[in-house]
Design an enzyme around this catalytic site. Structure first.
Site, PDB file in Angstrom:
ATOM      1  N   ASP A 193       0.863  -1.187   0.000  1.00 38.35           N
ATOM      2  CA  ASP A 193       0.000   0.000   0.000  1.00 38.35           C
ATOM      3  C   ASP A 193       0.896   1.232   0.000  1.00 38.35           C
ATOM      4  O   ASP A 193       2.128   1.105  -0.072  1.00 38.35           O
ATOM      5  CB  ASP A 193      -0.962  -0.023   1.205  1.00 38.35           C
ATOM      6  CG  ASP A 193      -2.316   0.598   0.842  1.00 38.35           C
ATOM      7  OD1 ASP A 193      -2.326   1.763   0.399  1.00 38.35           O
ATOM      8  OD2 ASP A 193      -3.353  -0.078   1.000  1.00 38.35           O
ATOM      9  N   HIS A 196      -3.056   3.131  -4.627  1.00 43.82           N
ATOM     10  CA  HIS A 196      -2.386   2.721  -3.384  1.00 43.82           C
ATOM     11  C   HIS A 196      -0.971   2.197  -3.658  1.00 43.82           C
ATOM     12  O   HIS A 196      -0.558   1.166  -3.120  1.00 43.82           O
ATOM     13  CB  HIS A 196      -3.217   1.663  -2.642  1.00 43.82           C
ATOM     14  CG  HIS A 196      -4.464   2.232  -2.019  1.00 43.82           C
ATOM     15  ND1 HIS A 196      -4.433   3.049  -0.919  1.00 43.82           N
ATOM     16  CD2 HIS A 196      -5.770   2.113  -2.359  1.00 43.82           C
ATOM     17  CE1 HIS A 196      -5.690   3.406  -0.599  1.00 43.82           C
ATOM     18  NE2 HIS A 196      -6.514   2.864  -1.461  1.00 43.82           N
ATOM     19  N   GLU A 207     -10.031   2.563  -5.147  1.00 44.59           N
ATOM     20  CA  GLU A 207      -9.658   3.942  -4.809  1.00 44.59           C
ATOM     21  C   GLU A 207      -8.486   4.475  -5.633  1.00 44.59           C
ATOM     22  O   GLU A 207      -7.496   4.935  -5.078  1.00 44.59           O
ATOM     23  CB  GLU A 207      -9.306   4.024  -3.312  1.00 44.59           C
ATOM     24  CG  GLU A 207     -10.446   3.598  -2.412  1.00 44.59           C
ATOM     25  CD  GLU A 207     -10.121   3.747  -0.922  1.00 44.59           C
ATOM     26  OE1 GLU A 207     -10.966   4.250  -0.202  1.00 44.59           O
ATOM     27  OE2 GLU A 207      -9.017   3.352  -0.499  1.00 44.59           O
TER      28      GLU A 207
HETATM   29  C1  ACM Z   1     -11.028  -0.605   0.652  1.00 44.69           C
HETATM   30  O1  ACM Z   1     -11.518  -0.577   1.801  1.00 44.69           O
HETATM   31  N1  ACM Z   1     -10.417   0.442   0.157  1.00 44.69           N
HETATM   32  C2  ACM Z   1     -11.140  -1.776  -0.177  1.00 44.69           C
END
Ligand code: ACM
Ligand code: ZN
Length: 535
Positions: free
Chosen positions: A197, A269, A333
């Site tokens: 991440d 991410h 995201e």
């Molecule tokens: C997430 O909670 N961004 C998958």
């Protein structure tokens, strides 16, 4: 006088027996998740050092399960079983191919002189052993009375998972093994390991050493709630798993019938990877391993061939490390701000005749899926992978509510349900907010987790078959250590395990709550730092 003494002795023995009976009844039976059928009868099998563990010695897998169980008895009850096959008391583990309870189901019969566990596969025997562990007293000082009973059991869903984020905070190998043990106890079979991440890359990739030399470290970490805080702790933070450690965990999990599914986040991410290899971003950087939480605008550039070459090389090593049929590629995201400004990205959109940046994300995912298929693996990703279209083989993890899952099923995909409102164990759980970490504002109490049903009302029977199961997600922005992690996971994991395993008709919160009284004692015995404000 002698007669009086004998009489006293008899009264003494009777009182003793009576006390044992009471004692046996003071601990309500607590099998979690609740078995399909459980019929209790009068009497107890007393498990002691005269008990013999019987199984077919030539079956190495069954032998391994037997040894695993014996180690548990020794560790928690200081009990060594006899090695004499002539003993009148036996625990028998038996493979019987005629048992029709699927690969994970089992039967158990506890009667005079025998505890018999039968299953058509070793998975089932293993789960029978987990049930037997729960039939034993939840306090190691007690006599090991196992009530006479008959159980027939099998799971409702094939995917019963727990996701752990080790990027925001790192958890050591020894603890992951403990966690896997607890997962096995509650018959969970899927460990989704969120390995990369923005705040740290946590897995050794031989071809790209900077991922561990550099991307696994951040200079400092935001203090308090990232939405309002402006201060950082000034302390470097990092860690990663070597490939040997990864193999060790995968092996440990496999021995507990748990599949480990690695997650390598893309295209979003990805700050940590970009900090190490800035040429993979749209602007070329420089980028930093992030020290605060949220959605970061810098992501992989799908306009560059180097990006795909890098990710394919990473995935090749991942596929060699993880026998799991699924590889999780994240997909959630991903802001598309830099893609809009990037000449490489815009050229890709034009060359591939894509409509917009959403379709560019879809191009990214499809291309990775093609690569995974070439490696004999299946792609799974968060529900954003649906945006801009997706090839039908991909599996979708529905997290932004259940609509993504429903949409995916209508398009023919398999789905794992993990909506935030029921499955996000980083949300706080006690009404007494003073005992909770202040940084998560959402409330997810045990009862609410228990109330969740992974099959939405809107789906018919045929469509429902596409729901593989459910899982809890533990994001660790504000979970900095093992105690806190356990506090967030327990006891909510018990509720999740019952949702995932037990038949819908058997779900009953009052009954669950009663069983949990015993389960809390067991968690104490296992030294789990559970949340004791759940009711
Ligand atoms: C997430 O909670 N961004 C998958
Ligand atoms: Zn770009």
């Amino acid at each position: 006088m002698l007669l009086a003494l004998i009489k006293l002795k008899i009264i003494g023995i009777l009182t003793f027996i009576f006390v044992i009976q009471i004692k046996a009844q003071t601990q309500p039976l607590s099998v979690i998740p609740r078995p399909k059928e459980l019929i209790e009868s009068q009497g107890c099998f007393v498990l002691d050092e005269d008990t013999y563990l019987k199984y077919e010695r030539s079956n190495r897998e069954v032998e391994r399960i037997a040894v695993y169980f014996h180690n548990y008895l020794v560790h928690y009850y200081d009990l060594y079983l006899t090695s004499s096959p002539n003993s009148k008391k036996v625990i028998r583990l038996k493979i019987d191919n005629s048992i029709q309870l699927g690969t994970e189901g089992y039967q158990m019969k506890v009667s005079r002189g025998e505890i018999l566990i039968t299953a058509s596969s070793t998975n089932g025997l293993f789960y029978g052993i987990q049930t037997l562990k729960q039939l034993m007293p939840a306090q190691s000082s007690d006599k090991l009375n196992i009530p006479y009973l008959e159980i027939e059991d099998q799971p409702r869903f094939a995917w019963r998972g727990l996701m752990l984020d080790v990027s925001r905070h790192f958890f050591p190998v020894f603890y992951l093994k403990e966690l896997l043990d607890y997962m096995a106890l509650y018959k969970l079979n899927t460990f989704h390991w969120h390995l990369t991440d923005d705040q740290g890359w946590r897995i050794e990739i031989k071809k790209y050493p900077k991922l561990t030399d550099f991307a696994s470290w951040r200079n400092e970490t935001i203090e308090g709630n990232a939405k309002v805080s402006k201060t950082y702790d000034g302390i470097g933070y990092g860690g990663f798993y070597t490939q040997d450690q990864i193999r060790d965990i995968v092996q440990y999990a496999t021995e507990r019938f748990i599949t480990v599914i690695p997650e390598i986040e893309m295209p979003g991410h990805s700050s940590a990877a970009l900090a190490a290899y800035p040429e993979l971003g749209c602007t070329g950087g420089p980028y930093n391993v992030q020290k605060t939480w949220g959605r970061m605008k810098d992501v992989y550039c799908p306009g560059k061939e180097e990006t795909f070459l890098f990710l394919q090389n990473v995935i090749t090593e991942i596929c060699n490390l993880f026998p799991s049929p699924y590889i999780h590629i994240g997909g959630d995201e991903c802001p598309k701000i830099t893609w809009k400004e990037c000449t490489n990205c815009q050229k890709r959109i034009k060359d591939e005749k894509l409509k917009d940046e959403d379709e560019l994300q879809s191009y990214f995912i499809r291309r990775m899926e093609k690569y995974l298929i070439s490696k004999n693996k299946k792609l799974i990703g968060w529900d954003e992978i649906l945006e801009g279209g997706l090839s039908p083989e991909a599996t979708v993890m529905s997290w932004r509510g259940i609509e993504g899952g429903i949409k995916a099923i209508k398009l023919g995909h398999d789905v794992v349900m993990t909506p935030t409102a029921y499955c996000y164990f980083d949300y706080y759980q006690s009404r007494n907010k003073t005992v909770e970490h202040p940084s998560y504002q959402q409330f997810l109490p045990l009862e609410k987790v228990y109330s969740y049903d992974p099959i939405p009302d809107k789906l018919n029977d045929e469509e429902s078959k596409h729901i593989l199961g459910t899982q809890a997600n533990v994001w660790t922005e504000y979970i900095t250590n093992i105690d806190q992690l356990e506090y967030m996971v327990f006891p909510r994991i018990c509720a999740l395990s019952e949702i995932a395993w037990s038949a819908k008709e058997l779900r009953d919160f009052t009954n669950f709550r009663k069983r949990m009284e015993t389960e809390y004692l067991r968690m104490k015995m296992l030294h789990i730092n559970y949340c004791d404000h759940s009711f």
